[in-house]
Scaffold this active site. Structure first.
Site, short mmCIF file in Angstrom:
data_model
loop_
_atom_site.label_atom_id
_atom_site.label_comp_id
_atom_site.label_asym_id
_atom_site.label_seq_id
_atom_site.Cartn_x
_atom_site.Cartn_y
_atom_site.Cartn_z
N ARG A 148 29.17 -5.08 -27.19
CA ARG A 148 28.01 -5.97 -26.89
C ARG A 148 27.49 -6.60 -28.17
O ARG A 148 26.92 -7.79 -28.06
CB ARG A 148 27.16 -5.12 -26.46
CG ARG A 148 27.46 -4.90 -25.05
CD ARG A 148 26.51 -3.90 -24.14
NE ARG A 148 26.71 -3.75 -22.84
CZ ARG A 148 26.32 -2.91 -21.93
NH1 ARG A 148 25.65 -1.96 -22.62
NH2 ARG A 148 26.54 -2.97 -20.83
N LYS A 198 31.32 7.48 -8.76
CA LYS A 198 30.61 7.81 -7.72
C LYS A 198 30.99 6.48 -6.40
O LYS A 198 30.83 5.33 -6.94
CB LYS A 198 29.21 7.80 -7.89
CG LYS A 198 28.81 9.03 -8.42
CD LYS A 198 27.28 9.01 -8.49
CE LYS A 198 26.58 10.52 -9.16
NZ LYS A 198 25.37 10.51 -9.26
N GLY A 200 30.89 -1.73 -18.54
CA GLY A 200 30.79 -0.23 -18.45
C GLY A 200 31.94 0.30 -19.28
O GLY A 200 32.65 -0.17 -19.99
N GLY A 207 26.25 -2.64 -14.46
CA GLY A 207 25.56 -2.68 -12.96
C GLY A 207 25.06 -4.26 -12.77
O GLY A 207 25.22 -4.38 -11.81
P1 AMP Z 1 31.22 4.92 -13.48
O1 AMP Z 1 29.93 4.80 -14.32
O2 AMP Z 1 30.67 5.00 -12.18
O3 AMP Z 1 32.06 3.69 -13.74
O4 AMP Z 1 32.03 6.11 -13.91
C1 AMP Z 1 32.63 6.35 -15.01
C2 AMP Z 1 33.10 7.77 -15.14
O5 AMP Z 1 33.90 8.03 -14.10
C3 AMP Z 1 33.82 8.21 -16.43
O6 AMP Z 1 32.89 8.75 -17.27
C4 AMP Z 1 35.17 8.87 -15.81
O7 AMP Z 1 35.10 10.26 -16.51
C5 AMP Z 1 34.51 9.25 -14.48
N1 AMP Z 1 35.59 9.66 -13.55
C6 AMP Z 1 36.94 8.87 -13.46
N2 AMP Z 1 37.74 9.43 -12.90
C7 AMP Z 1 37.17 10.56 -12.33
C8 AMP Z 1 37.54 11.81 -11.66
N3 AMP Z 1 38.76 11.73 -10.94
N4 AMP Z 1 36.62 12.99 -11.24
C9 AMP Z 1 35.70 12.88 -12.14
N5 AMP Z 1 34.79 11.84 -12.90
C10 AMP Z 1 35.91 10.85 -12.89
#
Ligand code: AMP
Length: 384
Positions: free
Chosen positions: A30, A189, A339, A362
């Site tokens: 960034r 999530k 991200g 986001g």
């Molecule tokens: P996000 O901010 O929603 O893009 O999520 C990113 C995070 O998702 C990263 O820190 C990953 O470690 C986590 N992640 C990816 N796959 C999994 C999984 N199978 N179980 C738990 N966390 C996960």
């Protein structure tokens, strides 16, 4: 014809929100993107002052100071960047007035609650020493914060080049009517991305889902997911999506890297039907990668957001690394939605192999949901 004359003392709202561990910046993507504007406006401004947020501090938390960012900016620019550990006030006014330095960086905007509260008085205090304002922080454009919607009211204001580029590139996907549009989503999530999935499904040919978010969908289909990440309260919404008119476009993993603890270094690959109740899904498996590859190889437009597994851990990073390699060698138009996917790219490939890498996580997701973001197209673009 340029509208860049006489910027005077210019304030630039950038997104310098970078990850810092033990005082060290671990990913400067960034910053690299943000400082590009200095050359453009150098001769047309008296002083150039950057301002940004970092993290979500509760008051003045020096772990989230922007001071290390000033050093990184200096190294990239090969120019002195003078850090002022205030967001507004006499010290800032004096320094700008004296103009002993040309480039300044102010302290974390969110140390002051006026930023998040969009306080008018705060906006007036911050903008007081400046003549013009450039909003160039796409990563913050989805927030109704003072620097996004109010600072510009007090000055001659412009939309910066990074903003223009983000909008231009994301519009290609938003307005895409071609066939061969594939989206790959991952990350933790499903609740964060349900709206996006709903919005994208009618437009895309395939929507592949990995990461932690696929398990709520698999649970909705009645599969054993062991102790994998599950958002219980979203199972029925997931079911609705899968049964919707376009639900058959959703492509889910058929095998996984599993472990019995996310702290373990032991990983085993299992097929979906062999998932045991003590397994935790930590990555996608080789068969899934091969399925995703077949789709990606024939796609003309690819949007990717979110890692395929817990990629921070070497043993669980295989899927994310493979996907990075596949997309980096694709001849399709490739757009990466900010991200953690950007961290993955910086770790496993070279950014030059992607058509667009968004600086906003986001914000890029909300933009692709079709939302009107408060900071987008609020000001006239700089004409250089
Ligand atoms: P996000 O901010 O929603 O893009 O999520 C990113 C995070 O998702 C990263 O820190 C990953 O470690 C986590 N992640 C990816 N796959 C999994 C999984 N199978 N179980 C738990 N966390 C996960």
């Amino acid at each position: 014809m340029s509208n860049l004359d006489n910027l005077g003392n210019v304030l630039i709202r950038s997104d310098l929100n970078v990850p810092i561990k033990n005082g060290q910046i671990t990913d400067n993507f960034r910053i690299l993107k943000s400082v590009g504007i200095v050359d453009t406006i150098f001769d047309k401004s008296k002083t150039i002052t950057f301002i940004s947020h970092m993290g979500r501090p509760d008051g003045k938390d020096l772990n989230l100071s922007l001071r290390p960012v000033a050093k990184s900016m200096e190294n990239i620019l090969d120019k002195k960047v003078h850090f002022i550990d205030e967001v507004f006030g006499e010290e800032v006014e004096e320094q700008i007035e004296k103009s002993e330095f040309k480039i300044f960086l102010l302290e974390n905007l969110r140390f002051e609650k006026g930023e998040i509260e969009n306080d008018n008085n705060f906006s007036k205090q911050v903008t007081k020493p400046f003549n013009s304002y450039i909003f160039d922080a796409f990563g913050a454009a989805h927030r109704e914060h003072a620097s996004v919607v109010s600072f510009g009211e007090n000055l001659d204001s412009f939309q910066g080049p990074l903003m223009d580029k983000e909008i231009h590139e994301l519009d290609k996907l938003l307005n895409n009517n071609e066939t061969g549009y594939a989206v790959l989503l991952g990350g933790a999530k499903i609740s964060d991305k349900l709206n996006l999935i709903e919005k994208l499904l009618p437009k895309v040919e395939y929507l592949m889902i990995g990461g932690g978010m696929c398990f709520t969908l698999l649970k909705a289909l009645g599969h054993e997911i062991g102790r994998s990440l599950l958002e219980e309260s979203f199972i029925s919404k997931a079911e609705e999506l899968l049964n919707s008119e376009f639900g058959n476009k959703i492509i889910l993993p058929i095998d996984f890297g599993v472990s019995d603890s996310i702290n373990s270094s032991v990983r085993e690959n299992v097929k979906l039907e062999d998932f045991k109740n003590n397994h935790i899904g930590v990555d996608i498996g080789p068969q899934t990668i091969s399925n995703f590859r077949k789709i990606l190889d024939k796609s003309k437009n690819i949007f990717w957001n979110g890692p395929m597994g817990i990629f921070e851990k070497e043993e669980f990073s295989y899927g994310t690394r493979e996907i990075t390699n596949i997309i980096s060698s694709s001849s399709a138009y490739t757009c990466i939605g900010g991200g953690d996917s950007v961290s993955a790219i910086n770790k496993y490939a070279d950014t030059k192999y992607f058509n667009h890498i968004s600086t906003g996580g986001g914000a890029s997701l909300e933009y692709l949901e079709g939302k009107k973001l408060p900071g987008v197209n609020k000001y006239k673009s700089l004409i250089i």
